[in-house]
Design an enzyme around this catalytic site. Structure first.
Site, PDB file in Angstrom:
ATOM      1  N   GLU A 103     -16.433  -3.478 -17.475  1.00  0.00           N
ATOM      2  CA  GLU A 103     -16.383  -4.973 -17.302  1.00  0.00           C
ATOM      3  C   GLU A 103     -16.808  -5.795 -18.433  1.00  0.00           C
ATOM      4  O   GLU A 103     -17.504  -5.661 -19.480  1.00  0.00           O
ATOM      5  CB  GLU A 103     -17.600  -5.016 -16.033  1.00  0.00           C
ATOM      6  CG  GLU A 103     -17.482  -4.165 -14.906  1.00  0.00           C
ATOM      7  CD  GLU A 103     -18.487  -4.494 -13.891  1.00  0.00           C
ATOM      8  OE1 GLU A 103     -19.466  -5.204 -14.154  1.00  0.00           O
ATOM      9  OE2 GLU A 103     -18.689  -3.862 -12.877  1.00  0.00           O
ATOM     10  N   HIS A 112     -17.988  -8.896 -10.366  1.00  0.00           N
ATOM     11  CA  HIS A 112     -19.372  -8.444 -10.245  1.00  0.00           C
ATOM     12  C   HIS A 112     -20.157  -9.337  -9.475  1.00  0.00           C
ATOM     13  O   HIS A 112     -21.420  -9.741 -10.037  1.00  0.00           O
ATOM     14  CB  HIS A 112     -19.901  -7.821 -11.252  1.00  0.00           C
ATOM     15  CG  HIS A 112     -20.818  -6.614 -10.858  1.00  0.00           C
ATOM     16  ND1 HIS A 112     -20.971  -5.652 -11.914  1.00  0.00           N
ATOM     17  CD2 HIS A 112     -21.822  -6.638  -9.867  1.00  0.00           C
ATOM     18  CE1 HIS A 112     -22.107  -4.988 -11.134  1.00  0.00           C
ATOM     19  NE2 HIS A 112     -22.551  -5.454 -10.354  1.00  0.00           N
TER      20      HIS A 112
HETATM   21  P1  NAD Z   1     -29.554   2.611  -1.764  1.00  0.00           P
HETATM   22  O1  NAD Z   1     -30.213   3.492  -2.827  1.00  0.00           O
HETATM   23  O2  NAD Z   1     -30.351   2.046  -0.719  1.00  0.00           O
HETATM   24  O3  NAD Z   1     -28.544   3.754  -1.037  1.00  0.00           O
HETATM   25  C1  NAD Z   1     -27.549   4.530  -1.675  1.00  0.00           C
HETATM   26  C2  NAD Z   1     -27.206   5.771  -0.575  1.00  0.00           C
HETATM   27  O4  NAD Z   1     -26.520   6.652  -1.220  1.00  0.00           O
HETATM   28  C3  NAD Z   1     -28.478   6.739  -0.313  1.00  0.00           C
HETATM   29  O5  NAD Z   1     -28.560   6.655   1.193  1.00  0.00           O
HETATM   30  C4  NAD Z   1     -28.234   7.726  -1.002  1.00  0.00           C
HETATM   31  O6  NAD Z   1     -28.752   9.043   0.108  1.00  0.00           O
HETATM   32  C5  NAD Z   1     -26.864   7.849  -1.026  1.00  0.00           C
HETATM   33  N1  NAD Z   1     -26.300   8.817  -1.873  1.00  0.00           N
HETATM   34  C6  NAD Z   1     -26.592   9.179  -3.369  1.00  0.00           C
HETATM   35  N2  NAD Z   1     -25.744   9.786  -3.827  1.00  0.00           N
HETATM   36  C7  NAD Z   1     -24.766   9.898  -2.944  1.00  0.00           C
HETATM   37  C8  NAD Z   1     -23.619  11.096  -3.126  1.00  0.00           C
HETATM   38  N3  NAD Z   1     -23.434  11.622  -4.331  1.00  0.00           N
HETATM   39  N4  NAD Z   1     -22.543  10.797  -1.897  1.00  0.00           N
HETATM   40  C9  NAD Z   1     -22.904  10.196  -0.859  1.00  0.00           C
HETATM   41  N5  NAD Z   1     -24.254   9.467  -0.870  1.00  0.00           N
HETATM   42  C10 NAD Z   1     -24.990   9.412  -1.800  1.00  0.00           C
HETATM   43  O7  NAD Z   1     -28.626   1.677  -2.673  1.00  0.00           O
HETATM   44  P2  NAD Z   1     -28.050   0.334  -2.211  1.00  0.00           P
HETATM   45  O8  NAD Z   1     -29.150  -0.755  -2.484  1.00  0.00           O
HETATM   46  O9  NAD Z   1     -27.739   0.217  -0.632  1.00  0.00           O
HETATM   47  O10 NAD Z   1     -26.991  -0.106  -3.110  1.00  0.00           O
HETATM   48  C11 NAD Z   1     -25.728   0.740  -3.029  1.00  0.00           C
HETATM   49  C12 NAD Z   1     -24.917   0.533  -4.573  1.00  0.00           C
HETATM   50  O11 NAD Z   1     -24.595  -0.845  -4.565  1.00  0.00           O
HETATM   51  C13 NAD Z   1     -25.553   0.860  -5.627  1.00  0.00           C
HETATM   52  O12 NAD Z   1     -24.608   1.447  -6.577  1.00  0.00           O
HETATM   53  C14 NAD Z   1     -25.899  -0.498  -6.481  1.00  0.00           C
HETATM   54  O13 NAD Z   1     -25.909  -0.305  -7.778  1.00  0.00           O
HETATM   55  C15 NAD Z   1     -24.733  -1.170  -5.800  1.00  0.00           C
HETATM   56  N6  NAD Z   1     -25.149  -2.763  -5.942  1.00  0.00           N
HETATM   57  C16 NAD Z   1     -24.100  -3.510  -6.446  1.00  0.00           C
HETATM   58  C17 NAD Z   1     -24.269  -4.910  -6.437  1.00  0.00           C
HETATM   59  C18 NAD Z   1     -23.189  -5.848  -6.679  1.00  0.00           C
HETATM   60  O14 NAD Z   1     -23.738  -6.866  -7.391  1.00  0.00           O
HETATM   61  N7  NAD Z   1     -21.868  -5.419  -6.757  1.00  0.00           N
HETATM   62  C19 NAD Z   1     -25.443  -5.437  -5.891  1.00  0.00           C
HETATM   63  C20 NAD Z   1     -26.603  -4.543  -5.542  1.00  0.00           C
HETATM   64  C21 NAD Z   1     -26.300  -3.230  -5.531  1.00  0.00           C
END
Ligand code: NAD
Length: 305
Positions: A261, A279
């Protein structure tokens, strides 16, 4: 009196809360790494977003440092090991961006299925291509959610209200009550990819999800399906995604996150049914305010403990 240095732009509400609670706050959202290393010894806590890196060097220079606040989700910019060794508490607000990311994903689905970006671009080029943009409804389509955590479940709630069928893949079993409430079926990743009209990724980054979606996985998807990534860039192997879209293995994609990025893979910019955003998943006033408020609350608790 405890002194707090805020190193990145955070919502004013967070600063006001700290001052109201009697902390001495210095706000320097453009501080450089060298400046930070010099002044960190004067502070009990720092608050950062993603710009400022709290490295081992900074932590070791911070002789008074007791807490680090990250107003947001990922802690990739903080040396957690070094903080732990020194007994410094690290707090963040992982739930603060959830709703904003959920809404972006829904927007991506509508935009992809209705050619919204292409239609907008052609109008601004003076064209009226009404008959070229025969889209599809989301109603009745299958949405595959990969990673059924905070954001995954949030997307499921809204998608269900739109009338989509939801399937989900997660490494942990999804709670029966949640499955019932959201009408979700838990599937293997391969089955989810085969069945879904839209696939949206909500897994954490890191080694366990690195290139989770590569050409072999993309080949399981329907040629009419779309993939959306708002999680971490390297969950999808970007070169394989470009290949899959160019060769009509899938219909298109919406990406908010990239392997590098800003993205260096210029081929992404030339694909017709690909929507790219820089992002911005958590870039809303509401998410940023919540991130600041929750982080500051947690930081104050850490300092008082
Ligand atoms: P979270 O921790 O609440 O949920 C993640 C889920 O993924 C969990 O249920 C976990 O069991 C599951 N998981 C973990 N490893 C896995 C695998 N190998 N295969 C399948 N499932 C798996 O996280 P969240 O708050 O829902 O965030 C999800 C993603 O979004 C993260 O990568 C976070 O960094 C990203 N995010 C991006 C932005 C953005 O600006 N685009 C903002 C916030 C979060």
């Amino acid at each position: 009196m405890s002194r707090i240095l805020v190193c990145d732009p955070i919502d004013d509400e967070g600063i006001r809360m700290l001052k109201d609670a009697g902390f001495e706050v210095d706000y320097n959202p453009s501080i450089t790494a060298a400046e930070l290393k010099q002044v960190i010894k004067d502070y009990d806590a720092v608050v950062v977003r993603s710009r400022t890196k709290i490295t081992r060097e900074i932590i070791e220079a911070g002789s008074r440092l007791r807490a680090i606040g990250r107003a947001g989700v990922g802690l990739d910019n903080i040396d957690l090991e070094a903080a732990k060794e020194r007994g410094i508490k690290v707090v963040n607000a992982p739930e603060s961006l959830t709703q904003s990311v959920v809404e972006l994903v829904i927007g991506f689905m509508v935009a992809l299925s209705r050619y919204m970006c292409n239609a907008d671009k052609s109008m601004k080029e003076g064209k009226w291509l009404k008959t070229q943009y025969l889209g599809n409804e989301l109603y009745g389509k299958t949405l595959g959610i990969v990673g059924f955590g905070r954001i995954g479940r949030g997307v499921a709630r809204v998608a269900r209200a739109i009338g989509m069928k939801i399937v989900a893949y997660d490494v942990v079993p999804i709670d029966e009550n949640i499955k019932q409430e959201l009408g979700v079926e838990q599937k293997s990743l391969d089955d989810l990819l085969k069945e879904s009209d839209f696939v949206t990724l909500h897994v954490p980054g890191g080694p366990s999800t690195y290139h989770l979606i590569d050409l072999q996985k993309l080949k399981l998807m329907k040629p009419t399906s779309f993939i959306i990534n708002t999680s971490r860039g390297n969950v999808i192997k970007e070169d394989d995604l470009v290949y899959a879209i160019k060769n009509r293995i899938i219909a298109g994609a919406a990406l908010d996150v990239f392997e590098v990025e800003p993205p260096t893979n210029k081929e992404l910019f030339s694909l017709e049914r690909v929507i790219l955003t820089p992002h911005i998943g958590g870039e809303t006033a509401e998410a940023q305010r919540l991130a600041a408020v929750l982080t500051v609350q947690r930081l104050m608790e850490a300092l008082r403990a």
